[in-house]
Design a protein around this motif. Structure first.
Motif, PDB file in Angstrom:
ATOM      1  N   GLU A  25       8.532 -20.030  19.197  1.00 52.79           N
ATOM      2  CA  GLU A  25       9.250 -18.742  18.941  1.00 52.79           C
ATOM      3  C   GLU A  25       8.929 -18.229  17.269  1.00 52.79           C
ATOM      4  O   GLU A  25       9.252 -18.928  16.426  1.00 52.79           O
ATOM      5  CB  GLU A  25      10.644 -18.695  19.068  1.00 52.79           C
ATOM      6  N   ARG A  26       8.599 -17.004  17.128  1.00 50.15           N
ATOM      7  CA  ARG A  26       8.536 -16.505  15.681  1.00 50.15           C
ATOM      8  C   ARG A  26       8.170 -14.920  15.658  1.00 50.15           C
ATOM      9  O   ARG A  26       8.203 -14.222  16.719  1.00 50.15           O
ATOM     10  CB  ARG A  26       6.870 -17.175  15.558  1.00 50.15           C
ATOM     11  N   PHE A  27       8.172 -14.475  14.489  1.00 47.29           N
ATOM     12  CA  PHE A  27       8.242 -13.197  14.271  1.00 47.29           C
ATOM     13  C   PHE A  27       6.699 -12.850  13.570  1.00 47.29           C
ATOM     14  O   PHE A  27       6.393 -13.610  12.810  1.00 47.29           O
ATOM     15  CB  PHE A  27       9.406 -12.825  13.212  1.00 47.29           C
ATOM     16  N   VAL A  28       5.914 -11.873  14.020  1.00 43.06           N
ATOM     17  CA  VAL A  28       4.495 -11.762  13.708  1.00 43.06           C
ATOM     18  C   VAL A  28       4.375 -10.310  13.215  1.00 43.06           C
ATOM     19  O   VAL A  28       4.070  -9.434  13.963  1.00 43.06           O
ATOM     20  CB  VAL A  28       3.661 -12.344  14.513  1.00 43.06           C
ATOM     21  N   PRO A  29       4.337 -10.010  11.940  1.00 44.80           N
ATOM     22  CA  PRO A  29       3.955  -8.743  11.423  1.00 44.80           C
ATOM     23  C   PRO A  29       2.438  -8.896  11.193  1.00 44.80           C
ATOM     24  O   PRO A  29       1.736  -9.720  10.820  1.00 44.80           O
ATOM     25  CB  PRO A  29       4.743  -8.432   9.867  1.00 44.80           C
ATOM     26  N   GLN A  30       1.739  -7.778  11.359  1.00 45.22           N
ATOM     27  CA  GLN A  30       0.298  -7.674  11.252  1.00 45.22           C
ATOM     28  C   GLN A  30      -0.141  -6.447  10.544  1.00 45.22           C
ATOM     29  O   GLN A  30       0.524  -5.314  10.901  1.00 45.22           O
ATOM     30  CB  GLN A  30      -0.173  -7.679  12.575  1.00 45.22           C
ATOM     31  N   ALA A  31      -1.331  -6.351  10.137  1.00 46.19           N
ATOM     32  CA  ALA A  31      -1.920  -5.076   9.080  1.00 46.19           C
ATOM     33  C   ALA A  31      -3.482  -5.271   9.730  1.00 46.19           C
ATOM     34  O   ALA A  31      -4.139  -6.241   9.503  1.00 46.19           O
ATOM     35  CB  ALA A  31      -1.660  -5.109   7.825  1.00 46.19           C
ATOM     36  N   ARG A  32      -4.032  -4.170   9.980  1.00 45.63           N
ATOM     37  CA  ARG A  32      -5.438  -4.196  10.325  1.00 45.63           C
ATOM     38  C   ARG A  32      -6.180  -2.797   9.637  1.00 45.63           C
ATOM     39  O   ARG A  32      -5.449  -1.815   9.515  1.00 45.63           O
ATOM     40  CB  ARG A  32      -5.567  -3.903  11.789  1.00 45.63           C
ATOM     41  N   LEU A  33      -7.424  -2.945   9.357  1.00 48.62           N
ATOM     42  CA  LEU A  33      -8.243  -1.941   8.750  1.00 48.62           C
ATOM     43  C   LEU A  33      -9.420  -1.916   9.362  1.00 48.62           C
ATOM     44  O   LEU A  33     -10.227  -3.239   9.288  1.00 48.62           O
ATOM     45  CB  LEU A  33      -8.132  -1.843   7.153  1.00 48.62           C
ATOM     46  N   GLU A  34     -10.306  -1.204   9.749  1.00 49.39           N
ATOM     47  CA  GLU A  34     -11.439  -0.924  10.425  1.00 49.39           C
ATOM     48  C   GLU A  34     -12.241   0.276   9.779  1.00 49.39           C
ATOM     49  O   GLU A  34     -11.720   1.229   9.637  1.00 49.39           O
ATOM     50  CB  GLU A  34     -11.478  -0.730  11.882  1.00 49.39           C
ATOM     51  N   LEU A  35     -13.531  -0.069   9.397  1.00 51.51           N
ATOM     52  CA  LEU A  35     -14.328   1.047   8.767  1.00 51.51           C
ATOM     53  C   LEU A  35     -15.711   0.822   9.720  1.00 51.51           C
ATOM     54  O   LEU A  35     -16.328  -0.226   9.865  1.00 51.51           O
ATOM     55  CB  LEU A  35     -14.647   0.666   7.410  1.00 51.51           C
ATOM     56  N   VAL A  36     -16.040   1.936  10.088  1.00 47.91           N
ATOM     57  CA  VAL A  36     -17.410   2.127  10.919  1.00 47.91           C
ATOM     58  C   VAL A  36     -18.250   3.142  10.198  1.00 47.91           C
ATOM     59  O   VAL A  36     -17.879   4.310   9.829  1.00 47.91           O
ATOM     60  CB  VAL A  36     -17.105   2.628  12.289  1.00 47.91           C
ATOM     61  N   SER A  37     -19.596   2.920  10.226  1.00 49.46           N
ATOM     62  CA  SER A  37     -20.465   3.738   9.545  1.00 49.46           C
ATOM     63  C   SER A  37     -21.384   4.789  10.299  1.00 49.46           C
ATOM     64  O   SER A  37     -20.739   4.692  11.507  1.00 49.46           O
ATOM     65  CB  SER A  37     -21.719   2.777   9.174  1.00 49.46           C
ATOM     66  N   ARG A  38     -21.816   5.667   9.960  1.00 44.43           N
ATOM     67  CA  ARG A  38     -22.509   6.750  10.469  1.00 44.43           C
ATOM     68  C   ARG A  38     -23.727   6.138  11.633  1.00 44.43           C
ATOM     69  O   ARG A  38     -23.844   4.715  11.359  1.00 44.43           O
ATOM     70  CB  ARG A  38     -23.035   7.662   9.545  1.00 44.43           C
TER      71      ARG A  38
END
Length: 128
Positions: A25-38
């Protein structure tokens, strides 16, 4: 973004995990970043993803110090998306080829690691 054909996505989320095993049992904060080219040759695209998450356990303890276990994990992924190229020959098909670096820090030294993965992904959408 200000560059035609280039886009990015940033998001965060948090989850609370309950389990029949109290040690999970746990608390899970997350952050994500995605970059896609032309689009590149044949409609392929380069991409990069960064994902950071933390796990704050309710009951799990570090064996020697008896403190609550905390873990932080960072994943950096980069690769090429071949979906548009493949879709010309097989509509609905998706494919990516990527590499991923993963690092986990933990208050429990036995759970720390650094790893590298090859992350191929294929998929197919079948309309009905």
């Amino acid at each position: 973004s200000d560059h035609p054909g280039v886009y990015f996505e940033a998001r965060d989320e948090a989850s609370r995990i309950w389990s029949s095993d109290p040690m999970e049992e746990r608390f899970v904060p997350q952050a994500r970043l995605e970059l896609v080219s032309r689009r590149l040759v044949g409609g392929t695209r380069l991409f990069g993803r960064a994902h950071l998450d933390a796990s704050f356990y309710d009951h799990a303890r570090v064996p020697v110090t008896n403190e609550r276990r905390e873990e932080w994990r960072m994943r950096l992924t980069g690769g090429i998306d071949l979906s548009e190229l493949l879709g010309r020959f097989l509509p609905g098909a998706r494919a990516e080829l990527a590499g991923q670096f993963q690092r986990r820090w933990s208050s429990d030294p036995g759970r720390r690691h650094t790893r590298f993965y090859l992350v191929p992904a294929i998929g197919y959408t079948l309309p009905f």
